[in-house]
Design a protein around this motif. Structure first.
Motif, PDB file in Angstrom:
ATOM      1  N   ILE A   1     -19.635   3.356   1.299  1.00 41.54           N
ATOM      2  CA  ILE A   1     -19.372   2.192   2.156  1.00 41.54           C
ATOM      3  C   ILE A   1     -19.029   2.681   3.558  1.00 41.54           C
ATOM      4  O   ILE A   1     -19.400   2.075   4.557  1.00 41.54           O
ATOM      5  CB  ILE A   1     -18.206   1.345   1.597  1.00 41.54           C
ATOM      6  CG1 ILE A   1     -18.625   0.660   0.303  1.00 41.54           C
ATOM      7  CG2 ILE A   1     -17.770   0.284   2.608  1.00 41.54           C
ATOM      8  CD1 ILE A   1     -17.472   0.027  -0.460  1.00 41.54           C
TER       9      ILE A   1
ATOM     10  N   LYS B   1     -17.858  -4.434   5.935  1.00 38.22           N
ATOM     11  CA  LYS B   1     -18.428  -4.413   7.295  1.00 38.22           C
ATOM     12  C   LYS B   1     -18.039  -5.694   8.024  1.00 38.22           C
ATOM     13  O   LYS B   1     -17.611  -5.688   9.174  1.00 38.22           O
ATOM     14  CB  LYS B   1     -19.955  -4.273   7.238  1.00 38.22           C
ATOM     15  CG  LYS B   1     -20.424  -2.844   7.070  1.00 38.22           C
ATOM     16  CD  LYS B   1     -21.915  -2.658   7.297  1.00 38.22           C
ATOM     17  CE  LYS B   1     -22.260  -1.170   7.285  1.00 38.22           C
ATOM     18  NZ  LYS B   1     -23.699  -0.914   7.399  1.00 38.22           N
TER      19      LYS B   1
ATOM     20  N   VAL C   1     -20.083  -3.260   0.463  1.00 36.69           N
ATOM     21  CA  VAL C   1     -20.515  -2.725   1.761  1.00 36.69           C
ATOM     22  C   VAL C   1     -20.535  -3.855   2.783  1.00 36.69           C
ATOM     23  O   VAL C   1     -19.939  -3.778   3.859  1.00 36.69           O
ATOM     24  CB  VAL C   1     -21.922  -2.100   1.645  1.00 36.69           C
ATOM     25  CG1 VAL C   1     -22.356  -1.572   3.007  1.00 36.69           C
ATOM     26  CG2 VAL C   1     -21.941  -1.002   0.616  1.00 36.69           C
ATOM     27  N   ALA C   2     -21.220  -4.941   2.423  1.00 38.16           N
ATOM     28  CA  ALA C   2     -21.356  -6.067   3.348  1.00 38.16           C
ATOM     29  C   ALA C   2     -19.992  -6.707   3.613  1.00 38.16           C
ATOM     30  O   ALA C   2     -19.675  -7.064   4.745  1.00 38.16           O
ATOM     31  CB  ALA C   2     -22.322  -7.093   2.770  1.00 38.16           C
TER      32      ALA C   2
ATOM     33  N   ASP D   1     -22.693  -3.047  -4.373  1.00 37.78           N
ATOM     34  CA  ASP D   1     -22.767  -2.831  -2.935  1.00 37.78           C
ATOM     35  C   ASP D   1     -22.525  -4.101  -2.119  1.00 37.78           C
ATOM     36  O   ASP D   1     -22.639  -4.071  -0.898  1.00 37.78           O
ATOM     37  CB  ASP D   1     -24.060  -2.123  -2.534  1.00 37.78           C
ATOM     38  CG  ASP D   1     -25.256  -2.681  -3.248  1.00 37.78           C
ATOM     39  OD1 ASP D   1     -25.183  -3.847  -3.654  1.00 37.78           O
ATOM     40  OD2 ASP D   1     -26.245  -1.957  -3.378  1.00 37.78           O
TER      41      ASP D   1
END
Lengths: 295, 417
Positions: free
Chosen positions: B282, B255, B251-252, B248
């Protein structure tokens, strides 16, 4: 020039995240001498509050705005409960608070896993916060980071006002400076402790809401930040709001500048070495609390 | 000052506790290996049922990806049981949670082999977890079926690699980028074995093919702070980003990527560890238009895939996508079944001997086991993330590619090991 501006902004935004997390710790670790390892789980509680709200309120913007006060209340209530159940029995034994709150932190992580499932989850940010402000020439400020920065400054301002201007703030400061004298002066120190813990934990909840804009939400998300937050509090000078604010931004900028010129891991190492060197030079941290208590 | 000395002492307490538990688990491992020569570790296939181990991270930073693999494995086991089992015996799946922690993987692998006496184990995702369990499976001579693409440069007599090796994923991806004229690359990865080795291969390829590497950055696995890395990517003047982030952290990263104003149009990202499930969690709005390299997509045409997608969604929900590692996990159980049936025995030596040439009409198309390397022939596919979160194929290799884990067929790769 563009690089310097962009990197400074990045550093300040990392500092803002650190500050949001460290604010609550400054109160509970700094002012009350409690090493609260469960602080990271209050962050998680705030983040999951945002997640739950977004599931029930479809508008990402509205749910974020509702999440801010609600996460403060949820995490604050958990903190107050923890204080009432366990920590108030351990005020004279700070090392024990470390072990007890560590245990609590593991239990809370497991609880989150049972309630929300083991895989991490995400919230979607409001459209307004996914874009950026471009100043031309390649200089851009991410809206989500600006929001977090504003939130951090607002929390610092709020906390300062409470501590400086309100009767509650006066009582908190009195208890911190000399608990016994405060007690004999008629201040219900136990009650003040609980309220302080409520505010400190609540701020962690607010930090959790902010972190949902940056990355995923998971049972162990708090542990990623807890060490950095403790560093901010210790370097800033235990119990000093001003110290925490300066340290958080300084560490953020230092970290991002080093990261830019080296790598993530090397930057982390250099920052830690710098902190150790700094504490050799000023073991009491950036600012020291003048206190009349004997402790 | 008092706070400081407290935290130092606290730290010491913590360190000694960790040391003590490490010593204890080392003892555990020792006694375990003593019994390995005895019948204790032998797969128990005497009853009506045969146990198979499923070893995935059901918690931690990798759970976002590995839970789906676990689901696909369970589906294959259920289907095989419904069709009569393997050699007339029903399969009993034993699930263990590796918890995104490599020593835990090794511990659970040993428990599956010695306590549950499984005939075969299916699972692992990160190369770090595979490297951690490799000596365990080799010590006990028990097979592991590994379902994820990886960095190659490895062979083990007891591991069957069902995911792609580099010449079936990363090399075709680089070929594709080169064909599109995207020759200046920025490498971003998680800081562990797969991305570091993959990037070494990419650098060697770039040098031989006139491509330029504009920068290379790693973030710790599970890291969520990407603002500086994204700033560096933005300033580097690259044509494309080659993304080997796992779990994950993506995800960051995405973004932050969007926040910085970067898009699939202005600076495309080609990812090798993001599949349909990750795209969904995501957020499609962060990934639309970005490229991925795999051997299978939910949209891959063919009757076998239609059946697989329908069966998976019937079991786990209409909105659940299927992905490459899930498909590889799913077919790994079938490939093992075919090997066992060809061998007429669960015995590992006989199964290994029977493995060469085993063919399956898989959801990804035809796959064939290469007995020499214990990898499979797979078709390479480049895809683009669509607005619906599914990945549309934009290119494929036309036919299954022979696995070449040590890249012996490429002169530029001669210095790698």
């Amino acid at each position: 020039m563009t690089v310097i501006l962009n990197q400074s902004f990045t550093g300040i935004s990392i500092g803002a995240v650190l500050l949001l997390i460290a604010l609550g710790l400054t109160l509970t670790f700094g002012q009350m001498g409690v090493i609260n390892m469960a602080h990271g789980e209050f962050i998680m509680a705030g983040a999951y509050t945002t997640y739950v709200l977004q599931k029930s309120i479809s508008s990402a913007g509205v749910s974020l705005l509702v999440a801010l006060p609600l996460a403060f209340l949820v995490a604050g209530a958990m903190g107050a409960l923890l204080e009432w159940l366990l920590i108030r029995r351990l005020y004279t034994r700070p090392l024990d608070t470390l072990l007890v709150t560590w245990g609590v932190s593991l239990m809370l992580q497991q609880l989150a896993r049972d309630i929300f499932g083991a895989p991490n989850v995400q919230t979607s940010a409001p459209d307004l916060l996914t874009g950026n402000i471009s100043l031309g020439g390649g200089i851009t400020f991410a809206n989500s980071r600006l929001f977090i920065l504003g939130l951090a400054l607002l929390c610092v301002l709020g906390l300062t006002l409470i501590l400086r201007l309100t009767p509650l703030g006066r009582r908190i400061r009195a208890v911190v400076q000399n608990r016994d004298l405060a007690e004999v002066s008629g201040i219900a120190t136990g009650q003040v402790d609980r309220i302080t813990f409520f505010i400190g934990s609540g701020l962690a909840g607010v930090a959790g809401v902010a972190l949902t804009l940056v990355g995923p939400i998971g049972p162990t998300m708090g542990t990623n930040y807890i060490v950095d937050a403790f560093l901010v509090v210790v370097v800033g000078g235990i119990g000093r709001l001003k110290g925490s604010v300066i340290t958080a931004f300084a560490l953020g900028v230092l970290q991002s500048v080093l990261e830019y010129s080296t790598t993530v891991s090397v930057a982390k190492v250099i920052v830690l070495v710098a902190i150790v060197a700094f504490l050799q030079w000023r073991p009491q941290g950036l600012y020291t609390l003048r206190t009349r208590s004997l402790a | 000052m008092s706070g400081l000395s407290i935290s130092r002492r606290g730290l010491l307490t913590g360190i000694s506790a960790v040391g003590a538990s490490a010593a204890l688990s080392a003892c555990g491992a020792k006694t375990g290996s003593d019994t390995s020569s005895a019948a204790g570790a032998k797969a128990d296939t005497s009853g009506d049922t045969v146990k198979v181990g499923l070893l995935n991270s059901l918690s931690g930073t990798m759970a976002i990806s590995e839970v789906t693999v676990h689901n696909a494995l369970l589906l294959a086991v259920k289907e095989i049981n419904a069709a009569g089992g393997v050699l007339g015996k029903k399969l009993k799946p034993i699930s263990q949670d590796g918890a995104s922690d490599w020593p835990t993987f090794a511990e659970k692998a040993e428990a599956l082999i010695t306590d549950d006496k499984v005939a075969a184990t299916f699972g692992c995702w990160t190369s770090a977890s595979r490297k951690a369990v490799k000596p365990v499976f080799e010590r006990y001579k028990s097979p592991l079926f590994y379902p994820v693409q990886y960095e190659g440069l490895e062979e083990s007599p007891y591991i069957f690699y069902i995911g792609a090796t580099t010449n079936q994923q990363i090399v075709p991806a680089l070929d594709y980028l080169k064909k599109q004229g995207l020759t200046k690359l920025y490498l971003v990865g998680s800081d562990y074995v797969f991305p570091r080795t993959a990037n070494k291969i990419i650098r060697a390829y770039a040098k031989a093919n006139g491509m330029e590497i504009k920068g290379e950055d790693y973030a710790p696995l599970g890291s969520t702070e990407f603002s500086t890395i994204v700033n560096k990517v933005k300033d580097a003047g690259a044509d494309a980003v080659f993304n080997t982030l796992n779990g994950d952290s993506n995800v960051a990263f995405f973004k932050e990527y969007k926040s910085a104003g970067l898009t699939a149009k202005s600076l495309p990202v080609l990812s090798v560890s993001i599949a349909e499930e990750e795209v969904k969690s995501i957020g499609t709005q962060y990934l639309e238009g970005q490229l991925t390299a795999w051997n299978y997509y939910q949209t891959t045409p063919g009757a076998a895939n239609t059946k697989f997608v329908a069966a998976y969604q019937a079991a786990y929900g209409k909105d659940k996508p299927t992905s490459d590692p899930m498909e590889a996990a799913y077919i790994s159980v079938y490939l093992w079944k075919d090997m066992v049936e060809k061998a007429g025995s669960f015995d590992i030596a006989k199964v290994k001997a029977a493995s060469d040439g085993i063919e399956l009409d898989a959801p990804e198309g035809k796959v064939t086991v290469d007995g020499a390397s214990q990898h499979v022939y797979k078709t390479a596919r480049i895809g683009r993330v669509g607005a619906d979160g599914l990945i549309e194929e934009v290119w494929n290799s036309g036919k299954p590619i022979k696995p070449d884990p040590y890249l012996k067929g490429y002169s530029w790769a001669s210095g790698l090991s």
